[in-house]
Design a protein around this motif. Structure first.
Motif, PDB file in Angstrom:
ATOM      1  N   ALA A   3       0.847  -1.147   0.084  1.00  0.00           N
ATOM      2  CA  ALA A   3       0.047  -0.119   0.031  1.00  0.00           C
ATOM      3  C   ALA A   3       0.678   1.368  -0.129  1.00  0.00           C
ATOM      4  O   ALA A   3       0.622   2.179  -0.714  1.00  0.00           O
ATOM      5  N   LEU A  18      -5.555  -0.237  -8.931  1.00  0.00           N
ATOM      6  CA  LEU A  18      -6.261  -1.123  -7.849  1.00  0.00           C
ATOM      7  C   LEU A  18      -7.039  -2.342  -8.116  1.00  0.00           C
ATOM      8  O   LEU A  18      -6.628  -3.413  -7.529  1.00  0.00           O
ATOM      9  N   THR A  72      -5.792  -6.171  -7.201  1.00  0.00           N
ATOM     10  CA  THR A  72      -6.459  -7.218  -6.291  1.00  0.00           C
ATOM     11  C   THR A  72      -7.047  -8.087  -7.123  1.00  0.00           C
ATOM     12  O   THR A  72      -7.476  -9.125  -6.482  1.00  0.00           O
ATOM     13  N   GLU A 116      -9.214  -6.801   0.469  1.00  0.00           N
ATOM     14  CA  GLU A 116      -9.698  -6.265   1.386  1.00  0.00           C
ATOM     15  C   GLU A 116      -8.693  -5.619   2.427  1.00  0.00           C
ATOM     16  O   GLU A 116      -8.849  -4.213   2.680  1.00  0.00           O
ATOM     17  N   LEU A 168      -6.812  -2.831   0.407  1.00  0.00           N
ATOM     18  CA  LEU A 168      -7.406  -1.629   0.207  1.00  0.00           C
ATOM     19  C   LEU A 168      -7.546  -0.700   1.347  1.00  0.00           C
ATOM     20  O   LEU A 168      -7.622   0.340   1.183  1.00  0.00           O
ATOM     21  N   LEU A 217      -5.096   1.928   1.891  1.00  0.00           N
ATOM     22  CA  LEU A 217      -4.664   2.710   0.551  1.00  0.00           C
ATOM     23  C   LEU A 217      -5.711   4.160   0.916  1.00  0.00           C
ATOM     24  O   LEU A 217      -6.807   4.133   1.332  1.00  0.00           O
ATOM     25  N   LEU A 241      -7.917   6.361  -0.404  1.00  0.00           N
ATOM     26  CA  LEU A 241      -8.999   6.346  -1.565  1.00  0.00           C
ATOM     27  C   LEU A 241      -9.676   7.657  -1.514  1.00  0.00           C
ATOM     28  O   LEU A 241     -10.194   8.208  -0.251  1.00  0.00           O
ATOM     29  N   GLY A 277     -13.598   4.252  -3.787  1.00  0.00           N
ATOM     30  CA  GLY A 277     -14.015   2.665  -3.406  1.00  0.00           C
ATOM     31  C   GLY A 277     -15.153   2.148  -4.304  1.00  0.00           C
ATOM     32  O   GLY A 277     -14.936   0.873  -4.661  1.00  0.00           O
ATOM     33  N   VAL A 326     -13.334   1.163  -7.682  1.00  0.00           N
ATOM     34  CA  VAL A 326     -12.313   0.072  -7.237  1.00  0.00           C
ATOM     35  C   VAL A 326     -13.307  -1.258  -7.681  1.00  0.00           C
ATOM     36  O   VAL A 326     -12.735  -2.217  -8.197  1.00  0.00           O
ATOM     37  N   ARG A 327     -14.101  -1.143  -6.556  1.00  0.00           N
ATOM     38  CA  ARG A 327     -15.099  -2.531  -6.804  1.00  0.00           C
ATOM     39  C   ARG A 327     -15.651  -2.920  -8.221  1.00  0.00           C
ATOM     40  O   ARG A 327     -15.668  -4.073  -8.655  1.00  0.00           O
ATOM     41  N   ARG A 364     -12.829  -4.028 -10.100  1.00  0.00           N
ATOM     42  CA  ARG A 364     -12.400  -5.481  -9.715  1.00  0.00           C
ATOM     43  C   ARG A 364     -13.458  -6.516 -10.388  1.00  0.00           C
ATOM     44  O   ARG A 364     -12.924  -7.591 -10.837  1.00  0.00           O
TER      45      ARG A 364
END
Length: 222
Positions: free
Chosen positions: A36, A147, A151, A164, A167, A170, A172, A177, A180-181, A184
């Motif tokens: 991180a 990111l 992940t 998790e 993250l 980090l 953010l 967030g 990022v989700r 992912r």
């Protein structure tokens, strides 16, 4: 350290970095904090430096286009019902407008590796820090995408970094967030679509990776 690129033959002198790569081992809490810290440091480069850098070829628009193209070919994913359930969920996600919203970045770009392979993270026991390797595809990119790459890169199946926990260390920005989700989900789905019996990613991964990735897709899509 030294270079003479116009010489005959050209010459480059490099130093050797100490440490071992994090792919294939359980990352400790200390190592996750170091990953991180390395990412936070990279992503804080001054805006003028980032703007002068060429955009990375592998970024949001390329990932959306590639994943949709893979899905459109209806790859052979075998006969496991769980895998087909994940495929249907992934197709529904790709058919929505959600992936298209990812191609416009509301936040400042960063310099990124554009490659989430955990073999690119070198842990130095002596200094307690992580150094980043493999810059051939690096460039200006969306931080949330970077990111998502870290992940959800398929290298995580070789004993993954805890996404998790990483993250949580980090910095953010508000709303980042959620992006990022969504990245992912996109990146995990892209790998999933390449893991069928004849898929290009299959030979490089352990037996059972497709089913594990299907479980990952269903969990990420909620």
């Amino acid at each position: 350290m030294e270079a003479a690129l116009e010489a005959h033959p050209p010459m480059i002198v490099m130093s050797r970095l100490p440490g071992r790569v994090l792919r294939g081992e359980h990352a400790t809490g200390e190592q996750l904090r170091a990953v991180a810290a390395a990412l936070n440091r990279l992503h804080r480069l001054p805006p003028q430096v980032v703007e002068e850098t060429e955009p990375a070829a592998w970024g949001p628009a390329a990932a959306v286009a590639k994943t949709r193209a893979l899905a459109g070919r209806r790859p052979d994913l075998g006969s496991d019902p769980l895998v087909h359930e994940a495929f249907r969920a992934g197709i529904a996600c790709l058919a929505s407008t959600a992936p298209d919203t990812l191609t416009t970045n509301p936040l400042p770009p960063v310099l990124g590796l554009a490659d989430g392979n955990h073999a690119n993270y070198l842990w130095d026991d002596h200094e307690g820090r992580v150094r980043l390797l493999d810059w051939e595809d690096s460039g200006r990119n969306d931080r949330a995408f970077e990111l998502g790459e870290v992940t959800e890169h398929i290298s995580r199946v070789d004993v993954a970094l805890d996404a998790e926990r990483l993250l949580a260390h980090l910095d953010l920005a508000p709303g980042e967030g959620e992006r990022v989700r969504d990245f992912r989900r996109l990146i995990a789905l892209g790998w999933f679509l390449q893991l069928g019996p004849d898929g290009p990613a299959t030979p490089h991964n352990p037996v059972g990776t497709l089913k594990r990735q299907a479980e990952r897709i269903l969990r990420l899509l909620g």
